[in-house]
Motif scaffolding. Structure first.
Motif: not given
Ligand SMILES: NC(=O)c1ccc[n+]([C@@H]2O[C@H](COP(=O)([O-])OP(=O)(O)OC[C@H]3O[C@@H](n4cnc5c(N)ncnc54)[C@H](O)[C@@H]3O)[C@@H](O)[C@H]2O)c1
Length: 272
Positions: A84, A166, A110-111, A103-104, A80-81, A106
């Motif tokens: 991660t 998401d 987070g990035k 994981t998507t 999960s965001h 984010i």
């Protein structure tokens, strides 16, 4: 030499598919040595192989990753965001292991944390690990370049299963990014998410529209439309099983071990 793998999100749909693939020996240089999920995961403390519908693996689904890190070459993370992004600082501090992120959802912070970690460890970060979608990214960039300033409206429609959290999908955003790059547009400035009511008015030429459909058990369908007066082009990808993402993640894991610290994409892995 065999590369030791830990799967994070081991009790989830993707985690289980990856573990099944790992145990099948489809990528022979990878060895499952750990499986991690949350304390409330229904499969916690179970054998990761059996929980995934495969053979017994001798690896239990645990909640603590840190004890596994010294012997881990690569973590495959489909969690999960929170999960991660929470690992980014720890991996950077430990200066290991290599990290595959599927994981998507984010966000920008987070990035940024992932990009900071990628200065210290090699990271492959891709919202879609399939060969087909990564080829599509290359084709869409080319299409965007060819159709730039020629009056083509771009709309992206995606369908996913009802449990996806998401939206739009990370893949849809990635496809939009590829078109925007080809057209020299900033996706953040031109993306429009759904339309309703009169306030939108007529469609400006530079918009890229996103439409997310949720229902049933769709694994992931994406269509990019380029529409102008007199014709339209539709480019579609349909995933019919999670195996394609799992196999891509394992390919990335095998590729990334020993690479220089950097933020890599699946296009780097696949060479498309
Ligand atoms: N990149 C790709 O090719 C690709 C393909 C499919 C899905 N995804 C993405 O992968 C992610 C997982 O998808 P899914 O369908 O398997 O979801 P899922 O909900 O079935 O599984 C996620 C698992 O991660 C666990 N988890 C959550 N937070 C955690 C943490 N902090 N530490 C450890 N485990 C944690 C959950 O308990 C759950 O078991 C989603 O973001 C999804 O969009 C990416």
């Amino acid at each position: 030499m065999s590369k030791n793998v830990v799967v994070v999100g081991a009790g989830g749909r993707m985690g289980k598919t990856i573990i099944r693939y790992l145990l099948s020996g489809a990528v022979p240089d990878l060895k499952l040595i750990g499986a991690v999920d949350l304390w409330d995961c229904p499969d916690r403390d179970k054998d990761a192989g059996l929980a995934s519908g495969a053979k017994e693996s001798g690896v239990k689904i645990m909640t603590d990753l840190s004890a596994l890190v010294p012997q881990t070459d690569v973590v495959i993370d489909f969690s999960s965001h929170h999960g991660t992004v929470g690992n980014a600082e720890r991996f950077a501090k430990w200066a290991k292991p290599a990290w595959i992120i599927g994981t998507t959802g984010i966000g920008a912070d987070g990035k940024a944390a992932i990009a900071a970690a990628a200065k210290i460890i090699p990271v492959v970060f891709a919202p879609n690990m399939s060969l087909g979608v990564n080829l599509l990214l290359a084709l869409l960039e080319q299409a965007g370049r060819a159709l730039k300033d020629r009056g083509y409206d771009v709309e992206i429609i995606e369908r996913h299963h009802r449990k996806k959290k998401d939206s739009p999908s990370g893949t849809a955003l990635g496809l939009g990014q590829a078109v925007a790059k080809g057209m020299d547009l900033d996706l953040d400035k031109v993306a429009v998410h759904g339309r309703h009511g009169m306030a939108n008015g007529e469609r400006p030429a530079t918009e890229i529209g996103f439409h997310a459909i949720r229902g049933g058990d769709y694994v992931g369908d994406h269509t990019v439309i380029f529409a102008t007066e007199g014709e339209s082009i539709e480019i579609s990808h349909r995933a019919s099983s999670r195996d394609t993402f799992a196999f891509g993640a394992l390919r990335a894991a095998s590729w990334v071990v020993g690479k220089k610290p950097a933020l890599y994409s699946m296009r780097d892995v696949l060479g498309v």
